[in-house]
Design an enzyme around this catalytic site. Structure first.
Site, mmCIF file in Angstrom:
data_model
loop_
_atom_site.group_PDB
_atom_site.id
_atom_site.type_symbol
_atom_site.label_atom_id
_atom_site.label_comp_id
_atom_site.label_asym_id
_atom_site.label_seq_id
_atom_site.Cartn_x
_atom_site.Cartn_y
_atom_site.Cartn_z
ATOM 1 N N ASP A 50 61.520 71.950 71.538
ATOM 2 C CA ASP A 50 61.649 70.724 72.332
ATOM 3 C C ASP A 50 62.239 71.014 73.705
ATOM 4 O O ASP A 50 61.829 70.427 74.713
ATOM 5 C CB ASP A 50 62.522 69.703 71.591
ATOM 6 C CG ASP A 50 61.809 69.171 70.358
ATOM 7 O OD1 ASP A 50 62.490 68.646 69.465
ATOM 8 O OD2 ASP A 50 60.568 69.296 70.285
ATOM 9 N N LEU A 96 33.062 79.277 36.764
ATOM 10 C CA LEU A 96 32.804 79.039 35.346
ATOM 11 C C LEU A 96 31.330 79.224 35.038
ATOM 12 O O LEU A 96 30.469 78.881 35.850
ATOM 13 C CB LEU A 96 33.189 77.603 34.986
ATOM 14 C CG LEU A 96 34.674 77.252 35.067
ATOM 15 C CD1 LEU A 96 34.884 75.753 34.983
ATOM 16 C CD2 LEU A 96 35.431 77.951 33.949
ATOM 17 N N GLU A 129 38.019 68.606 29.375
ATOM 18 C CA GLU A 129 38.520 67.826 30.510
ATOM 19 C C GLU A 129 37.412 67.675 31.537
ATOM 20 O O GLU A 129 36.477 68.481 31.549
ATOM 21 C CB GLU A 129 39.713 68.545 31.133
ATOM 22 C CG GLU A 129 39.337 69.864 31.786
ATOM 23 C CD GLU A 129 40.515 70.826 31.956
ATOM 24 O OE1 GLU A 129 40.926 71.426 30.942
ATOM 25 O OE2 GLU A 129 40.972 70.984 33.079
ATOM 26 N N LYS A 131 35.199 67.987 34.827
ATOM 27 C CA LYS A 131 35.063 68.976 35.889
ATOM 28 C C LYS A 131 35.071 68.194 37.202
ATOM 29 O O LYS A 131 34.134 67.443 37.495
ATOM 30 C CB LYS A 131 33.759 69.753 35.729
ATOM 31 C CG LYS A 131 33.612 70.870 36.738
ATOM 32 C CD LYS A 131 32.426 71.747 36.376
ATOM 33 C CE LYS A 131 32.359 72.993 37.239
ATOM 34 N NZ LYS A 131 32.216 72.718 38.660
ATOM 35 N N ASP A 133 34.728 67.277 40.980
ATOM 36 C CA ASP A 133 33.844 67.765 42.035
ATOM 37 C C ASP A 133 34.572 67.766 43.375
ATOM 38 O O ASP A 133 34.445 66.853 44.181
ATOM 39 C CB ASP A 133 32.596 66.868 42.100
ATOM 40 C CG ASP A 133 31.467 67.542 42.855
ATOM 41 O OD1 ASP A 133 31.633 68.722 43.242
ATOM 42 O OD2 ASP A 133 30.428 66.899 43.058
ATOM 43 N N GLU A 187 42.186 71.196 41.628
ATOM 44 C CA GLU A 187 41.110 70.728 42.494
ATOM 45 C C GLU A 187 41.616 69.684 43.482
ATOM 46 O O GLU A 187 42.296 68.733 43.095
ATOM 47 C CB GLU A 187 40.013 70.112 41.608
ATOM 48 C CG GLU A 187 38.646 70.104 42.218
ATOM 49 C CD GLU A 187 37.894 71.427 42.031
ATOM 50 O OE1 GLU A 187 38.496 72.406 41.538
ATOM 51 O OE2 GLU A 187 36.708 71.470 42.389
ATOM 52 N N TYR A 239 44.909 72.110 36.858
ATOM 53 C CA TYR A 239 44.264 72.404 35.576
ATOM 54 C C TYR A 239 44.337 73.873 35.167
ATOM 55 O O TYR A 239 43.822 74.265 34.135
ATOM 56 C CB TYR A 239 42.800 71.940 35.575
ATOM 57 C CG TYR A 239 41.961 72.451 36.730
ATOM 58 C CD1 TYR A 239 41.710 73.797 36.879
ATOM 59 C CD2 TYR A 239 41.426 71.575 37.665
ATOM 60 C CE1 TYR A 239 40.954 74.272 37.930
ATOM 61 C CE2 TYR A 239 40.667 72.030 38.723
ATOM 62 C CZ TYR A 239 40.434 73.371 38.852
ATOM 63 O OH TYR A 239 39.697 73.836 39.898
ATOM 64 N N LYS A 327 27.577 70.902 32.256
ATOM 65 C CA LYS A 327 27.236 70.107 33.439
ATOM 66 C C LYS A 327 26.462 68.841 33.068
ATOM 67 O O LYS A 327 25.664 68.843 32.133
ATOM 68 C CB LYS A 327 26.363 70.943 34.401
ATOM 69 C CG LYS A 327 27.000 72.231 34.883
ATOM 70 C CD LYS A 327 28.173 72.019 35.793
ATOM 71 C CE LYS A 327 27.794 71.573 37.182
ATOM 72 N NZ LYS A 327 27.309 72.652 38.023
ATOM 73 N N CYS A 432 2.682 88.609 58.579
ATOM 74 C CA CYS A 432 4.030 88.107 58.823
ATOM 75 C C CYS A 432 4.001 87.084 59.960
ATOM 76 O O CYS A 432 3.506 87.397 61.049
ATOM 77 C CB CYS A 432 4.950 89.266 59.183
ATOM 78 S SG CYS A 432 6.564 88.725 59.723
ATOM 79 N N CYS A 435 6.037 88.660 63.125
ATOM 80 C CA CYS A 435 5.656 89.827 63.929
ATOM 81 C C CYS A 435 4.173 90.170 63.784
ATOM 82 O O CYS A 435 3.681 91.074 64.457
ATOM 83 C CB CYS A 435 6.510 91.045 63.568
ATOM 84 S SG CYS A 435 6.129 91.744 61.959
ATOM 85 N N CYS A 450 6.636 91.604 54.540
ATOM 86 C CA CYS A 450 6.188 92.051 55.856
ATOM 87 C C CYS A 450 6.368 93.562 55.925
ATOM 88 O O CYS A 450 7.394 94.096 55.516
ATOM 89 C CB CYS A 450 7.042 91.359 56.908
ATOM 90 S SG CYS A 450 7.021 92.176 58.507
ATOM 91 N N CYS A 456 9.918 94.077 63.226
ATOM 92 C CA CYS A 456 9.864 92.646 62.945
ATOM 93 C C CYS A 456 11.207 92.014 63.327
ATOM 94 O O CYS A 456 12.242 92.358 62.770
ATOM 95 C CB CYS A 456 9.577 92.412 61.465
ATOM 96 S SG CYS A 456 9.642 90.664 61.029
HETATM 97 S S1 IVH Z 1 39.047 75.966 35.239
HETATM 98 C C1 IVH Z 1 39.253 80.597 35.328
HETATM 99 N N1 IVH Z 1 38.946 73.370 35.140
HETATM 100 O O1 IVH Z 1 34.929 74.342 38.927
HETATM 101 C C2 IVH Z 1 38.685 79.239 35.355
HETATM 102 N N2 IVH Z 1 37.800 74.431 36.918
HETATM 103 O O2 IVH Z 1 32.559 75.981 38.628
HETATM 104 C C3 IVH Z 1 39.322 78.348 36.327
HETATM 105 N N3 IVH Z 1 36.753 72.903 38.500
HETATM 106 O O3 IVH Z 1 36.169 77.103 40.667
HETATM 107 C C4 IVH Z 1 38.615 77.074 36.502
HETATM 108 N N4 IVH Z 1 37.363 71.043 37.512
HETATM 109 O O4 IVH Z 1 36.990 74.767 41.374
HETATM 110 C C5 IVH Z 1 38.549 74.460 35.801
HETATM 111 N N5 IVH Z 1 38.997 71.057 34.975
HETATM 112 C C6 IVH Z 1 38.615 72.154 35.614
HETATM 113 C C7 IVH Z 1 37.837 72.074 36.785
HETATM 114 C C8 IVH Z 1 37.450 73.249 37.402
HETATM 115 C C9 IVH Z 1 36.716 71.565 38.538
HETATM 116 C C10 IVH Z 1 36.089 73.767 39.480
HETATM 117 C C11 IVH Z 1 36.907 74.927 39.981
HETATM 118 C C12 IVH Z 1 36.106 76.150 39.666
HETATM 119 C C13 IVH Z 1 34.732 75.574 39.531
HETATM 120 C C14 IVH Z 1 33.838 76.460 38.689
#
Ligand code: IVH
Length: 708
Positions: A50, A96, A129, A131, A133, A187, A239, A327, A432, A435, A450, A456
């Site tokens: 400052d 994963l 649990e 996943k 996003d 996450e 997690y 998934k 190609c 080129c 090519c 190229c």
């Molecule tokens: S466990 C060693 N738990 O998914 C394993 N991952 O596709 C550590 N993610 O890189 C991951 N929810 O970013 C875990 N409940 C969850 C999750 C989770 C989202 C993500 C995480 C990971 C990615 C893998």
């Protein structure tokens, strides 16, 4: 902190002294800003900072005409930093493996049972649990204090986003009762409501809007100006964990409960399941709950609950054996395929890309999709069988696209009823498009390539991009965009040119800094970054050349086997002169097959390519490769397991031996170094005895590898 004392009183400053003083203050304040915001290591106290700012303002008030263009008094918030610092993860951040249907989950359970030697009736529980996003983040606490936050990056090295992470409410700054070292992983995400509000705010201010909450979360966390992150409502679910000085618990579930009791937010849908049926039932419940959660999830993560079993199961190269992501089905959307374009890659592969009328698929606007190769377009698989019921894909068609994870969108189907009458089968180019050289498809190869080699331009640019990529030379400040610019302008045509850039452009900084996107500092930094990479490990050098079939892992194997660059060159020359033993030497490397060997030898034998490699090598100091690790008593040895193992299954024994650098073989031969024989060992034990091969029982083996 220098220059704080002994300053001339402002009233006594001459004009020249004032000019110099303003320059000095601008420099000091900039460094202080950078240290604070970028390195997260403040060098001066807030009070000193400052005081410097106040002095700068006072001098500007007295000499308004001397105010600098880069005046620190004009700067609000953080320093415009060039990037985040890097963080080496103490424990790698993994991804994963995926499951897409019920069978994949039952197979996941059986695989684990097989590996651990558990019978189908034995109890084996899992956690399940959502996943989330978002993007993963690791938080490092030492003696209960948050000291570092980093993104996943490539799993080994991430970005230091500590300052940004501190602005997230769900992330505690201080923990009580935590292990001395604790890395918490989870996450970062944004809720639907916060995402909508942010986009509305951004739109009202004429700012950038985001395609989906995930992008918004990533864009908000990765802000160089942490005050922007602070203004964005990010959240965090814990997690998992990385480095620990003491275990959190004995089970996954209890570890999560422990994290919650330490003050982290954990997902309320985390449940214990006593087997695959329970996992499937819980998947169904989470899928039902999905729409009302208020944040995006893209599947359900299943993890073995017992942490001792997790430790036994261990990891494959990038994913744990003890977890899987089930998934949700990918979303689909119909749109029109406007045209098919051909992209030419580093090895000359012609890749067809579908340019689509933009359509939203799962919250993301999609305007391109991969078409793989000419057979795929024609409706055939690599063996000539039908795909999509044999329907081909034509320009003008209605196609159904889908996204699975972060991968490039794909085409699932074609609607023949909507095919325009004038649509014609797509004629894949035989030359190609970049080129004009012939594009040839070799027998057994799905891809047309090519034949232009380095003439190229597309191949040359792609090779350069590969050369500077992260796993290759990884030159800071020289990415794909810069390489394209330099190639277009003729400044860099091949890798060797990178190392003569400064020399050829004399006062390189002078010329470069006048170019778009470059300033004095970034130009200077680039030359420094290039200089730094003149010493390069052998394996990286080899991988960087972008030779077909020679990937990162193969480069490591080859480098370790030859030891030095000179030895490799010698072997390549001998091999191309068809001297048998050199071929054998190459083929004897575990993991190098004929196709790779041939590609490697050809690259070094091809005159132009070889000249280009030699020109490059002349600028470098190529470091010898480390010889196979001698730390493990079984590294490099060929081991055979026979008979019944009592402490572990065959699969587990094999994985452990391989992790220690041993090669595991199924039969005893003169090449065998060691036989591990359990009860009931038969002919293999006899053969080993005949050949005089060292034989150990399971206990002896465990002693040898230090695992008893
Ligand atoms: S466990 C060693 N738990 O998914 C394993 N991952 O596709 C550590 N993610 O890189 C991951 N929810 O970013 C875990 N409940 C969850 C999750 C989770 C989202 C993500 C995480 C990971 C990615 C893998």
């Amino acid at each position: 902190m220098t220059g704080m004392g002994g300053e001339i009183a402002i009233e006594a400053l001459t004009e020249n002294q004032a000019r110099e003083e303003l320059a000095r203050l601008a420099g000091l304040l900039k460094d202080a800003n950078d240290a604070y915001h970028r390195e997260d290591a403040p060098q001066i106290s807030d009070g000193e900072y400052d005081a410097l700012k106040a002095r700068n303002l006072a001098i500007e008030a007295r000499f308004p005409h001397l105010k600098r263009a880069d005046s620190p008094s004009e700067r609000i918030g953080a320093a415009p930093a060039e990037g985040f610092g890097k963080v080496n993860h103490a424990v790698r951040m993994l991804s994963l493996a995926n499951a897409f249907d019920e069978e994949d989950i039952t197979e996941f359970d059986s695989r684990i049972r097989r590996y651990l030697g558990l019978n189908p009736e034995a109890a084996l529980s899992y956690t399940s649990e959502p996943k989330i996003d978002g993007l993963s983040l690791t938080l490092r606490y030492e003696r209960g204090m948050l000291v570092q936050a980093a993104t996943r990056g490539d799993g080994a090295v991430g970005e230091n986003v500590t300052v940004n992470a501190r602005t997230i409410e769900d992330i505690p700054e201080r923990l009580t009762g935590a292990p001395e070292t604790l890395e918490v992983r989870g996450e970062v995400y944004m809720s639907h409501a916060d995402f909508e509000a942010l986009n509305a705010r951004q739109a009202a201010q004429g700012g950038k809007t985001f395609a989906n909450p995930r992008n918004a979360a990533a864009g908000s966390l990765r802000q160089l100006d942490a005050s922007i992150t602070a203004a964005r409502p990010l959240r965090f679910f814990a997690y998992a964990w990385g480095e620990l000085s003491a275990p959190l618990a004995d089970t996954q579930m209890d570890a999560i409960i422990r994290l919650a009791s330490l003050g982290f937010t954990t997902n309320p849908l985390t449940t214990l399941c006593d087997g695959p049926e329970a996992l499937l039932a819980q998947y169904g419940r989470i899928e039902q709950a999905r729409a009302a959660l208020g944040y995006d999830i893209d599947g359900v993560v299943c993890k073995v609950n017992d942490l001792a079993l997790q430790a036994r199961l261990g990891f494959r190269s990038t994913t744990p054996r003890w977890a899987i992501a089930y998934k949700f089905p990918a979303e689909l959307a119909w749109t029109r395929l406007e045209r098919i374009e051909i992209q030419v890659g580093r090895t000359g592969a012609l890749s067809p890309v579908a340019r689509l009328t933009p359509v939203t698929v799962g919250g993301v606007v999609v305007s391109n999709a991969t078409l793989h190769n000419e057979d795929y377009i024609a409706g055939r698989d690599s063996k000539g069988g039908e795909i999509r019921g044999g329907k081909d894909i034509r320009e003008g068609d209605w196609v159904q696209v889908y996204r699975a994870g972060d991968v490039i969108p794909k085409i699932a189907n074609v609607d023949l009823a909507k095919r325009p009458e004038d649509a014609v089968p797509y004629a894949f180019p035989e030359f190609c498009p970049e080129c004009g050289s012939a594009a040839i498809r070799e027998a057994g190869d799905a891809v047309r390539r090519c034949t232009g080699g380095l003439i190229c331009p597309a191949q040359a640019v792609e090779k350069l991009k590969h050369f500077v990529s992260r796993a290759a030379f990884d030159i800071e400040g020289l990415g794909s965009k810069q390489v394209e610019q330099f190639y277009r302008d003729g400044w860099i045509r091949e890798p060797a040119d990178i190392f003569t850039l400064q020399e050829r452009y004399g006062s390189g900084v002078q010329q470069l800094k006048n170019r778009e996107g470059w300033g004095e500092k970034s130009a200077g930094n680039l030359f420094q970054a290039i200089e730094k990479k003149k010493a390069i490990p052998f394996a990286r050098m080899l991988f960087s050349l972008g030779i077909r079939h020679v990937g990162e892992q193969a480069s490591n194997l080859i480098a370790r086997s030859y030891g030095s660059w000179a030895a490799l060159i010698h072997a390549m020359d001998a091999a191309s002169a068809m001297e048998g033993p050199e071929w054998e030497g190459l083929l004897a490397i575990d993991g190098v097959g004929e196709v790779m060997a041939c590609s490697l030898v050809t690259a070094f034998a091809q005159k132009q390519e070889r000249a280009s490699i030699d020109r490059l090598a002349a600028h470098l100091e190529i470091e010898d490769a480390p010889r196979p690790t001698t730390e493990s008593p079984v590294a490099g040895k060929t081991v055979v397991f026979t008979g019944t193992l009592e402490k572990m299954t065959r699969a587990e024994a094999k994985a452990r031996a391989e992790a220690l650098g041993a090669k595991v073989s199924g039969s005893v031969s003169a090449k065998t170094d060691l036989l591990v024989a359990g009860p009931g060992a038969g002919s293999k034990a006899k053969k080993a005895a005949d050949l005089g091969i060292e034989t150990l029982d399971e206990e002896g083996w465990l002693n040898l590898i230090g695992a008893s």
